[in-house]
Design a protein around this motif. Structure first.
Motif, short mmCIF file in Angstrom:
data_model
loop_
_atom_site.label_atom_id
_atom_site.label_comp_id
_atom_site.label_asym_id
_atom_site.label_seq_id
_atom_site.Cartn_x
_atom_site.Cartn_y
_atom_site.Cartn_z
N GLU A 5 44.33 34.68 37.01
CA GLU A 5 45.18 33.64 37.58
C GLU A 5 46.45 34.23 38.19
OE1 GLU A 5 44.50 29.69 37.37
OE2 GLU A 5 43.12 31.23 38.04
N PHE A 6 46.98 35.26 37.58
CA PHE A 6 48.18 35.91 38.14
C PHE A 6 47.89 36.40 39.55
CE2 PHE A 6 50.87 39.56 39.02
CZ PHE A 6 52.13 39.12 38.64
N TRP A 7 46.78 37.08 39.75
CA TRP A 7 46.48 37.62 41.08
C TRP A 7 45.99 36.54 42.02
CZ3 TRP A 7 49.04 41.68 41.47
CH2 TRP A 7 49.10 42.64 40.47
N ARG A 8 45.28 35.55 41.51
CA ARG A 8 44.82 34.46 42.39
C ARG A 8 46.00 33.74 43.04
NH1 ARG A 8 43.37 28.86 42.15
NH2 ARG A 8 44.11 28.65 40.02
N PHE A 9 47.06 33.54 42.27
CA PHE A 9 48.19 32.80 42.83
C PHE A 9 49.02 33.63 43.79
CE2 PHE A 9 47.43 29.68 39.39
CZ PHE A 9 47.35 28.56 40.22
N ALA A 46 53.96 41.44 36.54
CA ALA A 46 52.58 41.90 36.47
C ALA A 46 52.37 42.75 35.21
CB ALA A 46 52.21 42.70 37.72
N PHE A 47 53.31 43.67 34.97
CA PHE A 47 53.22 44.51 33.76
C PHE A 47 53.24 43.66 32.50
CE2 PHE A 47 55.57 46.56 30.30
CZ PHE A 47 54.71 47.61 30.00
N LEU A 72 41.65 40.31 45.71
CA LEU A 72 40.50 41.07 45.22
C LEU A 72 40.70 41.53 43.78
CD1 LEU A 72 39.79 43.25 48.39
CD2 LEU A 72 38.32 41.42 47.49
N LEU A 73 41.95 41.53 43.31
CA LEU A 73 42.22 41.91 41.92
C LEU A 73 41.84 40.81 40.93
CD1 LEU A 73 45.69 43.65 42.41
CD2 LEU A 73 43.46 44.75 42.06
N ASP A 116 37.31 39.14 34.17
CA ASP A 116 38.51 39.65 33.52
C ASP A 116 39.22 38.56 32.72
OD1 ASP A 116 37.97 42.05 34.68
OD2 ASP A 116 39.58 42.00 36.15
N ASN A 117 40.22 38.99 31.94
CA ASN A 117 41.04 38.03 31.20
C ASN A 117 41.54 36.95 32.15
OD1 ASN A 117 43.46 36.82 30.00
ND2 ASN A 117 43.29 38.43 28.44
#
Length: 742
Positions: free
Chosen positions: A436-440, A5-6, A424-425, A430-431
């Motif tokens: 996509e990172f949070w959607r998955f 994530a970072f 929800l993130l 947003d970028n």
């Protein structure tokens, strides 16, 4: 996952403040990119085509589409020679973004292409025709078209421009496009090989462990001496348990609607403007039928999980506090409001009746399409469900060690709203790489790990309550699955993120750990045979017919489809070198259908049949309909996969590798004669699936509602608590270190 994530935030592709030419002429801004992304999503274009490989499969991948068209314009501007092609490659690969000023400079050819493609997409999105499967005039005005083109142009830029100091782009050279020099990177090839090695090692270790300790792991050889269950007609149900019949009835209604929408969605791939003589896109364009199809898939499966949790809670707690039934009905009403409210808002959003920045506008991320308002309410509803479970179990939990089965059940349930809330993130403005990172986390981690774990706990508890296995065995299976699923499934989420702008370590970890996801699925397949044999042995020992034969058969089907759909078909598309050419093609749909319906759909049916078996009088139980539903759903799904989705996916992959990814996503190819024939071959399987599979299931739920859950014995309704009359095996010591007796 925290490190990834970072790194996604720290080393993701930048969004420039300004995109301009060398002489300072402004083309678009970072705000235009964000606004264009919001409009693109709200209009349902991610449920029509795809962006950076993610989305739907009828329309083009807009990243690949823009990149091909822009490269062709630039080559023509340089007179189309071989030297011109080399110049264009160098031009598109050059990274002229200045992180200090936030300015990205487009070359004259890139600027020319942007203006030309703004006009092109204006023609496409403002057309009054339905020939593409979209509603007339998808985008309302030129401003919206220019904003959407800005967003698409940015995704094309990050797919060709090289990272600083690297010889590959932000997207690891995806999409495949020789005109800009996009070919597989060394990382794509090397990590594909390493993931294969990881798979072989993982399976080898699995079988070595089972060869040595197989008598202590899994179901094999661990069954109880005899079945110890009461006949359904003798079991007294609590009000909360009786209420679940309505959940299962709603589940099957939504299931039927979802299947019909799926058939309509698939029909678009054969004939866009002719749905048996109707121009369906005027009212139900492709992106709306697909949106509803995906959303209902989640809704009807979740309804079954909610009901099964409520049904099992008093059996685990051995009591039910007064008022659980009323709370269950309130939750059902709230879920119904969320379901139908979100579907309505999605339709309004796609038809342009709600402004894209409105709180009620659908977000239209694939699988997270519902508007933010409804998404928050759904999280709240899941939290209320957990509160209902806690209310029913708190006295039992107070006397249990947190490592024992009651706590495992509750904690697995608690993880469902907690992990879903991470979605929800993902915010539309947003970028895109970050969203996509949070959607998955929801699409993969929530579905393929935490729902799997809750399923394992529920199935283990069902068998313990029926006396099929001892409680200690159930705990061993749960802990084994936690280890196996988490070892690959958590970080394996990153196999979705190879080519959408995340740093290369995402590919390295995603490839290795997604390969390891096949290991627990192999274990499940081996166990399915033991599981089936166990059921046969127990039924032979029982003095009365086992009442849950078809519920258990659905669970056996889950093991089969888990291995084939999630394992084989999933691994097929998870290798980076395969995904490089395959992402966004029919092989993805093949995996999605076999895994989603084959695993969670069959699970939902198993839970429904298990629970309503106690609500329908024994002499009214339609065993033949349950049998018909089981075989029809499985045959229909197999037909769908092997007659249409898998062969079309292989042909499309061959086209992408042989001719080009752009060519494989063209509408003219998708609706070629061979593909059209394969699409029509799916119809018999769909008919069997719906009429032979869903219709009998619906009738069974009608019977459950009709008899009001009176299949069990009567009980007084005025007591403060209700004790489920369930003949469970004698308690055994099943504790963890330092724990208390069960």
């Amino acid at each position: 996952m925290g490190l990834l994530a970072f790194r996604t935030y720290d080393d993701g592709p930048p969004i420039p403040d300004r995109v301009q030419t060398a002489d300072g002429t402004l083309l678009f801004t970072g705000d235009d990119i964000g606004e264009g992304q919001k409009i693109f999503l709200a209009a349902g274009l991610m449920e029509y085509g795809s962006i950076l490989g993610h989305g739907a499969w009828l329309g083009p991948d807009y990243t690949a589409d823009y990149l091909r068209r822009a490269a062709n314009i630039a080559i023509d501007e340089h007179a189309g020679t071989d030297a011109a092609r080399e110049l264009v490659q160098a031009d598109f690969q050059a990274n002229r973004y200045d992180e200090h000023t936030g300015v990205l400079v487009y070359s004259p050819e890139q600027a020319l292409a942007f203006d030309a493609l703004t006009a092109h997409y204006g023609t496409v999105f403002r057309s009054d025709s339905t020939e593409l499967g979209l509603k007339p005039e998808v985008l309302a005005d030129e401003h919206a078209v220019r904003a959407v083109t800005s967003f698409i142009s940015w995704t094309a830029w990050i797919s060709a421009a090289h990272r600083d100091g690297k010889d590959y782009s932000y997207t690891n050279n995806w999409p495949p496009e020789p005109r800009v020099g996009n070919t597989p990177t060394a990382s794509v090839v090397v990590w594909s090989v390493i993931s294969l090695i990881s798979l072989l090692v993982g399976i080898g270790v699995l079988f070595a462990v089972f060869g040595r300790w197989g008598d202590k792991l899994g179901w094999k050889g661990r069954e109880a001496a005899t079945l110890s269950f009461r006949e359904p007609g003798e079991v007294m149900l609590t009000p909360g348990q009786r209420s679940t019949r309505w959940y299962f009835a709603v589940m099957v209604v939504l299931f039927g609607a979802q299947a019909m929408l799926g058939a309509a969605t698939e029909h678009y791939r054969a004939h866009i403007t002719d749905f048996f003589g109707i121009d369906l896109a005027q009212w139900l364009p492709y992106n709306l039928t697909r949106t509803w199809h995906l959303q209902l898939a989640l809704f009807w499966v979740v309804a079954a999980f909610l009901a099964a949790g409520i049904f099992l809670t008093p059996l685990i707690a051995r009591r039910e506090p007064r008022g659980q039934g009323k709370l269950s009905y309130i939750l059902l009403g709230a879920v119904a409001v969320v379901v139908f409210g979100s579907l309505i808002c999605e339709a309004l959003s796609i038809h342009g009746k709600v402004d894209y920045d409105n709180f009620f506008a659908a977000q239209q991320f694939t699988f997270l399409d519902l508007a933010r308002f409804w998404q928050i309410l759904l999280v709240a509803g899941l939290a209320v469900w957990v509160a209902i479970l806690w209310r029913g179990m708190r006295h039992r939990l107070a006397n249990e060690h947190m490592g024992n089965m009651p706590w495992l059940f509750f904690l697995a349930a608690l993880a469902i709203p907690a992990v879903y809330a991470v979605g929800l993130l993902a915010r539309p403005g947003d970028n895109f790489t970050v969203t996509e990172f949070w959607r998955f986390w929801v699409v993969h981690l929530w579905v393929e790990d935490f729902l799997e774990l809750f399923t394992t706990v529920m199935v283990a508890y069902m068998f313990v309550l029926l006396g099929v296995v001892r409680e200690r065995v159930g705990m061993i299976v749960i802990y084994l699955d936690v280890i196996l699923y988490s070892a690959g499934g958590v970080v394996g989420t990153m196999h979705h993120m190879y080519f959408n702008g995340t740093p290369v370590e995402t590919m390295a970890l995603g490839a290795v750990f997604s390969a390891l996801e096949v290991v627990p699925l192999t274990f499940l397949t081996v166990e399915a045979w033991s599981f089936l044999q166990l059921g046969s042995k127990q039924e032979a020992r029982s003095q009365t017919p086992f009442p849950h034969r078809w519920a258990v058969m659905f669970l056996v089907a889950v093991g089969f489809w888990n291995f084939l759909g999630a394992g084989v078909f999933g691994f097929l598309i998870n290798l980076p070198i395969v995904s490089y050419y395959e992402i966004g093609t029919a092989l993805t749909a093949n995996h999605a259908h076999a895994a989603m319906m084959g695993v969670y759909g069959m699970l939902a049916c198993a839970f429904a049949l298990f629970c309503v078996r106690y609500m329908i009088p024994a002499d009214k139980w339609p065993d033949k309909l349950a049998k018909l539903s089981f075989w029809s759903l499985n045959i229909g799904l197999a037909w769908m996969v092997f007659a249409t989705l898998f062969p079309i996916g292989i042909l499309q992959l061959y086209k992408a590798v042989g001719s080009g990814y752009y060519e494989a996503r063209e509408l003219t190819y998708i609706q070629s004669k061979a593909n059209t024939v394969l699409e029509w071959l799916r119809m018999p399987g769909d008919i069997v699936f719906m009429l032979g599979g869903i219709a009998p299931l619906l009738w069974i739920m009608v019977l459950a509602v009709k008899y009001r859950g009176t299949g069990g014995a009567d009980r007084p309704e005025d007591s403060k608590t209700h004790t489920p009359d369930w003949d469970v095996p004698a308690p055994e010591l099943a504790t963890v270190a330092g724990g208390e007796e069960q």
